[in-house]
Design a protein around this motif. Structure first.
Motif, PDB file in Angstrom:
ATOM      1  N   SER A   1      74.004  97.707 -65.013  1.00 26.49           N
ATOM      2  CA  SER A   1      74.248  99.127 -64.740  1.00 26.49           C
ATOM      3  C   SER A   1      73.389  99.631 -63.596  1.00 26.49           C
ATOM      4  O   SER A   1      73.814 100.493 -62.819  1.00 26.49           O
ATOM      5  CB  SER A   1      73.979  99.959 -65.998  1.00 26.49           C
ATOM      6  OG  SER A   1      74.883  99.622 -67.041  1.00 26.49           O
TER       7      SER A   1
ATOM      8  N   VAL B   1      75.142  98.579 -60.492  1.00 24.73           N
ATOM      9  CA  VAL B   1      76.401  99.318 -60.375  1.00 24.73           C
ATOM     10  C   VAL B   1      76.145 100.717 -59.828  1.00 24.73           C
ATOM     11  O   VAL B   1      76.852 101.204 -58.934  1.00 24.73           O
ATOM     12  CB  VAL B   1      77.121  99.384 -61.737  1.00 24.73           C
ATOM     13  CG1 VAL B   1      78.252 100.414 -61.700  1.00 24.73           C
ATOM     14  CG2 VAL B   1      77.675  98.011 -62.124  1.00 24.73           C
TER      15      VAL B   1
ATOM     16  N   ASP C   1      81.709  98.426 -54.753  1.00 24.36           N
ATOM     17  CA  ASP C   1      81.810  98.138 -56.175  1.00 24.36           C
ATOM     18  C   ASP C   1      81.147  96.809 -56.505  1.00 24.36           C
ATOM     19  O   ASP C   1      81.217  95.852 -55.720  1.00 24.36           O
ATOM     20  CB  ASP C   1      83.274  98.056 -56.606  1.00 24.36           C
ATOM     21  CG  ASP C   1      83.988  99.390 -56.530  1.00 24.36           C
ATOM     22  OD1 ASP C   1      83.325 100.438 -56.703  1.00 24.36           O
ATOM     23  OD2 ASP C   1      85.215  99.390 -56.288  1.00 24.36           O
TER      24      ASP C   1
ATOM     25  N   THR D   1      81.457  93.755 -70.863  1.00 22.95           N
ATOM     26  CA  THR D   1      82.602  94.630 -71.166  1.00 22.95           C
ATOM     27  C   THR D   1      82.148  96.069 -71.375  1.00 22.95           C
ATOM     28  O   THR D   1      82.893  97.003 -71.056  1.00 22.95           O
ATOM     29  CB  THR D   1      83.372  94.144 -72.411  1.00 22.95           C
ATOM     30  OG1 THR D   1      82.509  94.159 -73.557  1.00 22.95           O
ATOM     31  CG2 THR D   1      83.912  92.740 -72.211  1.00 22.95           C
TER      32      THR D   1
ATOM     33  N   ASN E   1      81.770  97.393 -67.720  1.00 24.93           N
ATOM     34  CA  ASN E   1      83.087  97.507 -67.085  1.00 24.93           C
ATOM     35  C   ASN E   1      83.903  96.272 -67.428  1.00 24.93           C
ATOM     36  O   ASN E   1      83.587  95.176 -66.964  1.00 24.93           O
ATOM     37  CB  ASN E   1      82.946  97.634 -65.570  1.00 24.93           C
ATOM     38  CG  ASN E   1      84.285  97.788 -64.860  1.00 24.93           C
ATOM     39  OD1 ASN E   1      85.352  97.706 -65.476  1.00 24.93           O
ATOM     40  ND2 ASN E   1      84.250  97.993 -63.559  1.00 24.93           N
TER      41      ASN E   1
ATOM     42  N   GLN F   1      86.482  95.221 -66.284  1.00 26.38           N
ATOM     43  CA  GLN F   1      87.132  94.623 -65.119  1.00 26.38           C
ATOM     44  C   GLN F   1      86.202  93.676 -64.364  1.00 26.38           C
ATOM     45  O   GLN F   1      86.645  92.981 -63.439  1.00 26.38           O
ATOM     46  CB  GLN F   1      87.612  95.724 -64.165  1.00 26.38           C
ATOM     47  CG  GLN F   1      88.619  96.682 -64.783  1.00 26.38           C
ATOM     48  CD  GLN F   1      89.828  95.974 -65.360  1.00 26.38           C
ATOM     49  OE1 GLN F   1      90.438  95.151 -64.683  1.00 26.38           O
ATOM     50  NE2 GLN F   1      90.163  96.277 -66.606  1.00 26.38           N
ATOM     51  N   LEU F   2      84.937  93.627 -64.749  1.00 24.02           N
ATOM     52  CA  LEU F   2      83.999  92.727 -64.091  1.00 24.02           C
ATOM     53  C   LEU F   2      84.340  91.270 -64.413  1.00 24.02           C
ATOM     54  O   LEU F   2      84.758  90.938 -65.523  1.00 24.02           O
ATOM     55  CB  LEU F   2      82.567  93.019 -64.547  1.00 24.02           C
ATOM     56  CG  LEU F   2      81.952  94.325 -64.053  1.00 24.02           C
ATOM     57  CD1 LEU F   2      80.670  94.632 -64.825  1.00 24.02           C
ATOM     58  CD2 LEU F   2      81.675  94.252 -62.557  1.00 24.02           C
TER      59      LEU F   2
END
Length: 261
Positions: A102, A105, A114, A143, A146, A148-149
């Motif tokens: 995080s 990110v 991103d 998860t 994100n 989508q990582l």
């Protein structure tokens, strides 16, 4: 698959320094030189190394050069560079991965890029390769940040299975500069020959991993691997030249380099 269609992501572990250190400018330049031959960066995010300043500089570098940006979380072990196993509760492992990923990110978002993948570092990476419970803690943490990582993990490891179970896209990693044991694990750095320093030999081995899905272990046995991404360690002396020669050899072999999606 034809030889012309073959490609590999080349990733490097970078940002393993603090922005306030006396040699910060030199270390950043070494990372920047290495990155010239890479398609993805794994940035240390405070566990074994790195701080907000180093993360910001590497996020900008990835943005400006069009490289995939990934988080490189680890055990909180600065004195041992994240290479010493730590017996931590599952909840603590999940927390530290969430916290470190995080952090990158948030900084990356401020810099207009991103974070696309997560690759654990050192002892955490190696432990998750064989320990299903640790592997699932990491996958669950990713998860939470994100879903989508992409989770980058050792080919054939428990981490790949845990990532898939958690619904993550996974990238099977092979190592251009590390020797393998017969069980598929990486040879411990304490043993002779654990680090490959000949770029020609490393390139020939990587080409075989990509084309045939095979690598010879230190003991002489053949191992089956899936090569989606290949690591070049940024803390290895001469890593920028090693990476440059490795990428050139891949090109000669008709294998392209493409960043993680």
């Amino acid at each position: 698959m034809s030889a012309a269609s073959l490609s590999i992501d080349l990733n490097g572990d970078v940002g393993e320094w603090d922005s306030t250190a006396a040699d910060a400018a030199t270390r950043f330049q070494a990372d920047a030189d290495l990155a010239l031959s890479l398609s993805s960066l794994n940035v240390a995010c405070g566990g074994h190394a790195g701080d907000p300043g180093s993360m910001r500089r590497l996020a900008r570098l990835a943005r400006d050069r069009g490289l995939a940006l990934g988080a490189h979380p680890s055990f909180p072990d600065r004195s041992g560079f994240g290479r010493l196993p730590m017996a931590l509760p599952s909840a603590e492992i999940e927390r530290l991965v969430v916290e470190q990923v995080s952090a990158l990110v948030g900084i990356a978002a401020e810099e207009g890029i991103d974070v696309g993948h997560v690759k654990p570092h050192g002892a955490l990476y190696n432990l998750a390769a064989t320990d299903a419970a640790v592997a699932f803690c990491i996958a669950r943490a990713v998860t939470r940040v994100n879903p989508q990582l992409v989770l980058v993990a050792l080919s054939g490891s428990a981490s790949i299975e845990a990532g898939a179970r958690a619904g993550l896209t996974t990238a099977s990693e092979v190592f251009s500069d590390r020797a393998y044991e017969s069980d598929g694990s990486l040879t411990p750095r304490t043993l002779p020959g654990s680090l490959l320093t000949d770029p020609e030999a490393a390139a020939a081995r990587l080409v075989r991993m990509i084309r045939e899905g095979l690598v010879t272990s230190r003991q002489g046995s053949l191992l089956h691997v899936t090569a989606t991404t290949a690591c070049i360690h940024g803390d290895t002396p001469g890593s920028a030249d090693f990476a440059r020669r490795l990428r050139a050899a891949l090109g000669t072999a008709g294998i392209g380099v493409a960043r993680l999606a």
